[in-house]
Design an enzyme around this catalytic site. Structure first.
Site, PDB file in Angstrom:
ATOM      1  N   SER A 229     -10.829  44.840  64.915  1.00  0.00           N
ATOM      2  CA  SER A 229      -9.667  45.190  65.731  1.00  0.00           C
ATOM      3  C   SER A 229      -9.900  46.541  66.387  1.00  0.00           C
ATOM      4  O   SER A 229     -10.720  47.343  65.920  1.00  0.00           O
ATOM      5  CB  SER A 229      -8.417  45.243  64.846  1.00  0.00           C
ATOM      6  N   TYR A 242      -3.900  48.750  57.418  1.00  0.00           N
ATOM      7  CA  TYR A 242      -4.615  47.823  58.294  1.00  0.00           C
ATOM      8  C   TYR A 242      -5.806  48.523  58.956  1.00  0.00           C
ATOM      9  O   TYR A 242      -6.921  47.982  58.982  1.00  0.00           O
ATOM     10  CB  TYR A 242      -3.654  47.288  59.359  1.00  0.00           C
TER      11      TYR A 242
END
Length: 361
Positions: A229, A242
């Site tokens: 990501s 995250y």
């Protein structure tokens, strides 16, 4: 008396010249030793010069070879920036996709089945995974295999991996796509959810690599794909756990790439994918204040980009392309300047409206 005098005279002459002779002999011997020492020093100096010259030539040759490779590599990169790089065929390749029960994983599965690949689908949700298999089989292929697997559990990964090896064969393209997001600020996030984020987003990659990389090395053929990501490149407000797990996944994938390169395992390829937010429902409610620079991405567009990157054996894929420029700026801009740019783009408020994806049942 006359007879004695000549003897004394002869003795005197002998005595007179003997020390001189001895001195001359000693001097000659000393000169010989000095000459030998000088000769030895000269030989050593010549050897040193020879070694230095040899070392210099090796260094020069190494530099020339390096510059030649650098020029060739730069020329190839420049050429492929203008002309599309040839795509390798993935027909017949055994492609394993984790998190294939929906979203990006499902789209990747449908892309690869159209390209003639053998699919191995892993997801914790059996019903959703079976739906992906049904959709893939509608293309006319029967080479689709679905397995229920919780990638956060090491023992389960190893168990299902052995089942895949026996029933399907050696996986040649491994796509670690499964991921979860809590969407909570760090202090509001329960410990068990933080641990789950790391188990799924990062540690699962370790276990799948351990399970399938040995066969790739033995065959000198394989492709490792890390779906990470943009949050694995830049810290994001409200995504501490995250971001940490995605940074870890990035570092792990890059380290394995370095290992395979150092060990000259040229048949093992790596692709690290870092997209911005995708409209898969995972980041439901999140918005971008600068959609021109950082748009919320369409899943189909990202899936196609990933397949292209795999076929072209691209190491890094950042989507959108503005991320490349942002990473360049991050490498040298003062922190305060970077924060001002981030504030202007609204990146600190991306998670404000986060709802998240409904939990699969």
């Amino acid at each position: 008396m006359k007879q004695i005098l000549p003897k004394l005279q002869r003795k005197s002459v002998r005595d007179e010249f003997q020390p001189k002779a001895e001195y001359l002999v000693t001097t000659a011997y000393g000169c010989e030793q000095q000459t030998s020492l000088l000769s030895l020093r000269w030989r050593r100096q010549l050897q040193g010069v020879s070694q230095n010259m040899s070392s210099y030539l090796k260094t020069t040759m190494g530099l020339l070879v390096f510059l030649g490779k650098l020029l060739f590599s730069g020329s190839m990169s420049l050429m492929f920036s203008v002309i599309p790089k040839p795509r390798k065929s993935v027909a017949g390749e055994i492609v394993l996709i984790t998190g294939s029960g929906g979203g990006l994983g499902r789209l990747l599965a449908l892309h690869f089945v159209r390209l003639g690949s053998v699919l191995v689908l892993w997801d914790v949700n059996t019903e959703a995974n079976e739906e992906t298999r049904r959709m893939a089989q509608e293309t006319g292929t029967t080479r689709v295999h679905a397995y229920t697997c919780d990638c956060s559990r090491k023992e389960e990964v190893y168990r299902v991996a052995e089942q895949v090896k026996k029933e399907v064969g050696d996986v040649s393209i491994l796509i670690n796509n499964a991921g979860i997001v809590t969407g909570r600020s760090f202090l509001d996030c329960p410990d068990e959810l933080i641990e789950k984020s790391f188990d799924v987003n990062c540690k699962a990659h370790l276990w799948t690599y351990k399970a399938f990389l040995p066969a790739m090395i033995a065959n000198n053929h394989g492709h490792l794909v890390c779906i990470s990501s943009s949050a694995g490149l830049i810290g994001v407000n409200g995504l501490a756990d995250y971001c940490a797990s995605k940074f870890a996944a990035n570092g792990f994938a890059e380290s394995i790439f370095m290992e395979t390169f150092a060990q000259k395992q040229k048949g093992i390829k790596t692709t690290i994918v870092c997209p911005f937010l995708i409209k898969t429902g995972m980041f439901e409610g999140c918005t971008s204040s600068s959609p021109t620079v950082l748009p919320i991405l369409e899943p189909e567009y990202v899936a196609q980009k990933i397949v292209d990157a795999i076929q072209q054996e691209q190491l890094y894929l950042y989507v959108p392309k503005s991320l490349y420029f942002m990473m360049f700026l991050k490498s040298f801009l003062p922190v305060k300047t970077g924060l001002l740019i981030g504030d202007y783009l609204g990146v600190f408020n991306i998670m404000n409206g986060f709802i998240g994806q409904k939990k699969k049942t």
